[in-house]
Motif scaffolding. Structure first.
Motif, mmCIF file in Angstrom:
data_model
loop_
_atom_site.group_PDB
_atom_site.id
_atom_site.type_symbol
_atom_site.label_atom_id
_atom_site.label_comp_id
_atom_site.label_asym_id
_atom_site.label_seq_id
_atom_site.Cartn_x
_atom_site.Cartn_y
_atom_site.Cartn_z
ATOM 1 N N PRO A 58 38.525 -78.401 -14.456
ATOM 2 C CA PRO A 58 38.513 -77.340 -13.446
ATOM 3 C C PRO A 58 37.583 -76.180 -13.796
ATOM 4 O O PRO A 58 37.067 -75.515 -12.896
ATOM 5 N N VAL A 59 37.359 -75.941 -15.087
ATOM 6 C CA VAL A 59 36.439 -74.861 -15.453
ATOM 7 C C VAL A 59 35.008 -75.254 -15.070
ATOM 8 O O VAL A 59 34.227 -74.429 -14.593
ATOM 9 N N THR A 88 34.179 -74.767 -11.231
ATOM 10 C CA THR A 88 33.964 -73.433 -10.682
ATOM 11 C C THR A 88 32.494 -73.139 -10.460
ATOM 12 O O THR A 88 32.073 -72.838 -9.350
ATOM 13 N N ASP A 89 31.693 -73.213 -11.514
ATOM 14 C CA ASP A 89 30.292 -72.850 -11.325
ATOM 15 C C ASP A 89 29.310 -73.744 -12.095
ATOM 16 O O ASP A 89 28.122 -73.489 -12.092
ATOM 17 N N ARG A 94 35.489 -71.654 -23.339
ATOM 18 C CA ARG A 94 35.913 -71.745 -21.936
ATOM 19 C C ARG A 94 36.941 -72.844 -21.735
ATOM 20 O O ARG A 94 37.496 -72.983 -20.642
ATOM 21 N N ARG A 142 40.326 -74.478 -21.490
ATOM 22 C CA ARG A 142 41.679 -73.939 -21.267
ATOM 23 C C ARG A 142 42.743 -74.961 -21.627
ATOM 24 O O ARG A 142 43.887 -74.852 -21.191
ATOM 25 N N THR A 161 39.825 -63.954 -18.085
ATOM 26 C CA THR A 161 39.466 -65.371 -18.119
ATOM 27 C C THR A 161 39.776 -66.038 -16.773
ATOM 28 O O THR A 161 39.039 -66.915 -16.334
ATOM 29 N N ASN A 198 36.939 -65.204 -14.567
ATOM 30 C CA ASN A 198 35.789 -66.041 -14.936
ATOM 31 C C ASN A 198 35.949 -67.461 -14.435
ATOM 32 O O ASN A 198 34.969 -68.107 -14.046
ATOM 33 N N ASP A 199 37.177 -67.978 -14.461
ATOM 34 C CA ASP A 199 37.393 -69.368 -14.077
ATOM 35 C C ASP A 199 37.391 -69.569 -12.570
ATOM 36 O O ASP A 199 37.008 -70.631 -12.095
ATOM 37 N N TYR A 200 37.856 -68.572 -11.818
ATOM 38 C CA TYR A 200 38.046 -68.814 -10.395
ATOM 39 C C TYR A 200 37.016 -68.143 -9.492
ATOM 40 O O TYR A 200 36.790 -68.623 -8.393
#
Lengths: 256, 155
Positions: free
Chosen positions: A179-180, A183-184, A223, A225, B99, B102-104
């Motif tokens: 999922p991280v 995001t981008d 990053r 999680r 965080t 940053n993640d969403y």
């Protein structure tokens, strides 16, 4: 003909040589063709498949007998090349390793491209961002000192240290399940970290510090999680989240 | 004029949205990661001691009023305890929300705005809390009127 069970096709034991039970499935494939429409849509086919068939066989049947325009990658078709990672019933898997009988055939089987990477057509995504992260961690042996005249020897224990992460086939199932990363797309992603791990913990390699430095980035290991999506997705059973944690530990013990 | 050519699909070009333009190495993210783990462990101890001394020990929940709080903060131990708890909890929570942002958040501008609001709120709360811990007066005199509660000394 026998009525099909509600879920999970049971193959009778010892059904007799050469007799493979068949069953009907509905295959729904996420279609996208930018030359026709900017919108993706679902196409579905009713297929009669056999107990030994995989999702890839169903896709082949569609492509060869129903709609030749269906596009997907596959090379070896036996779970080694890592070309046919796709999102099957919402989970990243290799189409060539997923038996249809292991899926719920009472409902349509959904096949989508892996998430987080730009879709080029149907199930084909642009893998370049994924490979760029892989290149950045320098996935090759870097040594200091003189070339040995013979091969570089390594003890069985030293080899065992990074054995798990040598299994990676770069299918992108892990990175595109994160999922991280969704995001981008900036995060290095589990696959790059796994392949860095393979060299960081290799006793013959001398560039571990450089790789740790690369991954001690805003978009690097920190990053993560620990959602374990990558470990669940890996078709080779690599303990991906564990490998990432080991790289975190290595960065910490090197610097603190 | 150059003839438009179709770009090779295997040119090795990375979609602009994915390229990490500048590498942002440094130990900040590592420090933040480590801080979350250490402060989390410390906070578990601090918060449960805080809850026990305030709500269980002595007369329990009925003892809590301004006088009780002032009594605790008369001791430098509780001042330091509550100060550490305030700072750790605020920084731990702020880093957690950072965080999550940053993640969403998908755009850098959205991230910047959300984090701006977050950091402002954090600074205000930490400063206000710190001020209260050291200047708390349970029996204030406002405009010459003493707001005398039962526990205040009568003048």
């Amino acid at each position: 003909m026998e009525k099909e069970p509600a879920s999970k096709v049971e193959l009778p034991a010892g059904a007799g040589g050469g007799e493979i039970p068949s069953f009907d499935i509905t295959l729904k494939v996420r279609r996208y063709n930018p030359e026709v429409s900017d919108e993706a849509h679902w196409d579905e086919w009713q297929l009669t498949m056999y107990g030994t068939d995989r999702v890839l066989d169903a896709l082949h049947k569609v492509k060869w007998e129903h709609d030749g325009s269906v596009s997907f990658r596959r090379s070896c078709a036996h779970g080694v090349c890592g070309s046919d990672a796709m999102r099957i019933n919402g989970r990243n898997r290799l189409a060539c390793k997923t038996l249809l009988k292991d899926l719920d055939t009472s409902k349509p089987i959904l096949v989508e491209p892996i998430k987080g990477l730009p879709v080029e057509k149907d199930l084909i995504v642009d893998m370049e961002p994924f490979f760029q992260s892989y290149r950045e961690i320098m996935p090759f042996l870097i040594t200091k000192g003189h070339e040995p005249t013979k091969e570089r020897l390594q003890s069985a224990e030293d080899r065992e240290r990074y054995d798990d992460t040598t299994k990676c086939i770069l299918c992108a199932a892990c990175t595109s399940s994160c999922p991280v990363f969704w995001t981008d797309g900036q995060y290095f992603g589990p696959a790059a970290i796994v392949n860095a791990h393979r060299f960081i913990f290799d006793s013959r390699d001398d560039a571990g510090d450089m790789r740790l430095e690369i991954l001690n980035d805003k978009e690097g290991v920190w990053r993560c999680r620990t959602t374990f999506n990558c470990t669940d997705a890996c078709p080779r059973g690599i303990q991906v989240t564990k490998a990432i944690a080991e790289v975190k530990q290595a960065i910490l013990t090197r610097r603190v | 004029m150059a003839v438009p050519t179709v770009e090779s699909p295997r040119s090795g070009r990375v979609s602009p949205g994915y390229s990490r333009t500048r590498s942002s190495r440094g130990n900040f993210e590592m420090g933040a990661w480590l801080f979350m783990r250490l402060s989390g462990v410390v906070l578990v101890v601090m918060i449960f001691v805080h809850l026990w001394t305030s709500l269980v020990a002595g007369d329990g929940i009925s003892q809590v009023d301004f006088g009780f709080v002032a009594g605790k903060w008369a001791s430098p131990i509780w001042q330091v305890w509550d100060l550490a708890m305030l700072w750790l909890a605020m920084l731990h929570g702020t880093n957690g929300v950072r965080t999550i942002i940053n993640d969403y958040a998908e755009k850098n501008s959205t991230r910047m705005w959300l984090k701006g609001v977050l950091y402002t709120a954090t600074v205000v709360i930490i400063l206000l809390g710190t001020l209260v811990i050291f200047t708390f007066d349970p029996c204030p005199v406002i405009d010459g009127v003493a707001h005398v509660a039962s526990y205040c000394p009568t003048a």
